[in-house]
Design a protein around this motif. Structure first.
Motif, short mmCIF file in Angstrom:
data_model
loop_
_atom_site.label_atom_id
_atom_site.label_comp_id
_atom_site.label_asym_id
_atom_site.label_seq_id
_atom_site.Cartn_x
_atom_site.Cartn_y
_atom_site.Cartn_z
N GLU A 286 3.81 -12.97 -11.39
CA GLU A 286 4.33 -12.51 -10.11
C GLU A 286 4.50 -10.99 -10.09
O GLU A 286 4.27 -10.34 -9.08
CB GLU A 286 5.66 -13.19 -9.80
N ALA A 287 4.89 -10.43 -11.24
CA ALA A 287 5.04 -8.98 -11.32
C ALA A 287 3.71 -8.28 -11.08
O ALA A 287 3.63 -7.33 -10.30
CB ALA A 287 5.61 -8.59 -12.69
N TYR A 288 2.65 -8.75 -11.72
CA TYR A 288 1.33 -8.15 -11.52
C TYR A 288 0.90 -8.24 -10.06
O TYR A 288 0.34 -7.28 -9.50
CB TYR A 288 0.30 -8.84 -12.41
N ALA A 289 1.16 -9.37 -9.42
CA ALA A 289 0.80 -9.52 -8.01
C ALA A 289 1.54 -8.50 -7.15
O ALA A 289 0.97 -7.90 -6.23
CB ALA A 289 1.09 -10.94 -7.54
N GLU A 290 2.81 -8.27 -7.47
CA GLU A 290 3.61 -7.30 -6.73
C GLU A 290 3.11 -5.88 -6.95
O GLU A 290 3.03 -5.08 -6.01
CB GLU A 290 5.08 -7.39 -7.16
N TRP A 291 2.78 -5.55 -8.19
CA TRP A 291 2.31 -4.20 -8.49
C TRP A 291 1.00 -3.90 -7.78
O TRP A 291 0.80 -2.80 -7.26
CB TRP A 291 2.16 -4.01 -9.99
N MET A 292 0.11 -4.89 -7.72
CA MET A 292 -1.13 -4.69 -7.00
C MET A 292 -0.87 -4.60 -5.50
O MET A 292 -1.53 -3.84 -4.79
CB MET A 292 -2.10 -5.84 -7.29
N ARG A 293 0.09 -5.36 -5.01
CA ARG A 293 0.40 -5.36 -3.57
C ARG A 293 0.83 -3.99 -3.09
O ARG A 293 0.43 -3.53 -2.01
CB ARG A 293 1.51 -6.38 -3.27
N VAL A 294 1.67 -3.29 -3.87
CA VAL A 294 2.22 -2.01 -3.40
C VAL A 294 1.26 -0.84 -3.63
O VAL A 294 1.55 0.29 -3.22
CB VAL A 294 3.59 -1.71 -4.04
N LEU A 295 0.12 -1.10 -4.29
CA LEU A 295 -0.88 -0.06 -4.45
C LEU A 295 -1.68 0.16 -3.16
O LEU A 295 -1.99 -0.79 -2.45
CB LEU A 295 -1.87 -0.43 -5.56
N LYS A 296 -2.03 1.42 -2.92
CA LYS A 296 -2.97 1.72 -1.84
C LYS A 296 -4.37 1.26 -2.26
O LYS A 296 -4.65 1.07 -3.44
CB LYS A 296 -3.00 3.23 -1.58
N ASP A 297 -5.25 1.10 -1.29
CA ASP A 297 -6.65 0.86 -1.60
C ASP A 297 -7.17 2.01 -2.46
O ASP A 297 -6.98 3.18 -2.12
CB ASP A 297 -7.48 0.75 -0.33
N GLY B 50 0.78 -1.23 0.00
CA GLY B 50 0.00 0.00 0.00
C GLY B 50 0.81 1.28 0.00
O GLY B 50 0.43 2.26 0.64
N THR B 51 1.91 1.31 -0.73
CA THR B 51 2.79 2.49 -0.73
C THR B 51 2.36 3.56 -1.74
O THR B 51 2.50 4.76 -1.46
CB THR B 51 4.24 2.07 -1.05
N PHE B 52 1.81 3.17 -2.89
CA PHE B 52 1.63 4.09 -4.00
C PHE B 52 0.17 4.30 -4.38
O PHE B 52 -0.66 3.40 -4.26
CB PHE B 52 2.40 3.59 -5.23
N ASP B 53 -0.11 5.50 -4.88
CA ASP B 53 -1.43 5.82 -5.41
C ASP B 53 -1.62 5.26 -6.81
O ASP B 53 -2.75 5.02 -7.25
CB ASP B 53 -1.64 7.34 -5.46
N ALA B 54 -0.53 5.10 -7.54
CA ALA B 54 -0.59 4.57 -8.90
C ALA B 54 0.70 3.84 -9.22
O ALA B 54 1.78 4.22 -8.76
CB ALA B 54 -0.83 5.68 -9.92
N VAL B 55 0.57 2.80 -10.02
CA VAL B 55 1.71 2.09 -10.59
C VAL B 55 1.55 2.14 -12.10
O VAL B 55 0.47 1.85 -12.64
CB VAL B 55 1.77 0.63 -10.12
N ILE B 56 2.62 2.52 -12.79
CA ILE B 56 2.55 2.70 -14.23
C ILE B 56 3.75 2.02 -14.89
O ILE B 56 4.84 1.97 -14.31
CB ILE B 56 2.50 4.20 -14.58
#
Length: 257
Positions: free
Chosen positions: A128-139, A109-115
């Motif tokens: 695995e990359a997609y899972a990680e990118w979703m993981r670090v997104l905020k709600d 939950g670190t980022f407002d957006a991942v691009i």
């Protein structure tokens, strides 16, 4: 594991790819891309954005110029050096980190957006990359991934014919050929080993992201018409760029972006 081969290839491509990014920044393509990205981002100041696979820094630079708080990661040190050079004075406002896109070193939950742009196809473990990118997104955070079916022509005869037609078109128009001006043999060797080269997308992306987010995602298969210039359209007519987007919800249910 082919990650060292991929890093070696992109180390050799860093300076040439950097020239491509500088051209985009100098010819107004940065404004075209920023306009497209802003269509999907939530309103407000101070959004924290992660640029995954920044390469020579194109997304990081245009987002930092627009006032966003940007963190940019890439696995290739030479790319990060080019990105910092291209950013100039903006480099002080961008957090550059060497990192594997498939194993991010950030808390949940670190980022407002991942691009990201033109990265997923080149990964050994894209799921695995997609899972990680979703993981670090905020709600409520937004994922935006721009990519294409790069090198699908290595496994599909019809796509091969379309690819060859692209090469003939570029030659007839006397444009730079974005494929043959690279070390095409080395890139094709890598492309044959990564899973996305033979996977039809964005259908695969939608399925994987639904599992990651627990709900719906969206694919825009016409985004290339808005963000590519005429040279890109001539070079890549057989591999049109798509956008896959998803919103992370507090309940773990993906929302349509």
């Amino acid at each position: 594991m082919i990650l060292p081969k991929i890093e070696h290839y992109w180390t050799g491509r860093a300076k040439g790819y950097s020239e491509v990014n500088r051209h985009e920044l100098a010819t107004g393509q940065d404004r075209v891309w920023l306009r497209e990205i802003r269509r999907h981002l939530p309103a407000g100041e101070g959004l924290k954005i992660l640029d995954v696979g920044t390469g020579p820094g194109f997304f990081a630079i245009l987002l930092a110029r627009a006032g966003y708080e940007v963190t940019a990661v890439d696995y290739t040190e030479a790319m990060l050096r080019e990105a910092e050079k291209n950013a100039g004075a903006l480099a002080e406002r961008i957090r550059f980190r060497r990192m594997d896109a498939q194993r991010l070193d950030f808390p949940d939950g670190t980022f407002d957006a991942v691009i990201s742009r033109n990265l997923t196809w080149n990964l050994e473990c894209p799921k695995e990359a997609y899972a990680e990118w979703m993981r670090v997104l905020k709600d409520g955070g937004q994922l935006l991934n721009f990519d294409a079916n790069w090198y699908h022509h290595l496994f599909d005869q019809e796509k091969r014919r379309e690819y060859e037609a692209d090469r003939e078109r570029v030659q007839s128009l006397e444009l730079d050929d974005h494929y043959t001006c690279t070390d095409i043999d080395a890139m094709e060797e890598i492309a044959r080993q990564v899973p996305m080269s033979r996977t039809m997308r964005p259908a695969w992306d939608l399925e994987v992201l639904k599992a990651c987010s627990g709900g719906q995602v969206r694919a825009d298969e016409q985004v290339w018409e808005r963000v590519w210039d005429q040279t890109e359209k001539a070079n890549y007519a057989s591999t049109p760029m798509f956008l896959v987007s998803a919103v992370k919800s507090a309940a773990g249910e993906g929302l349509v972006s």
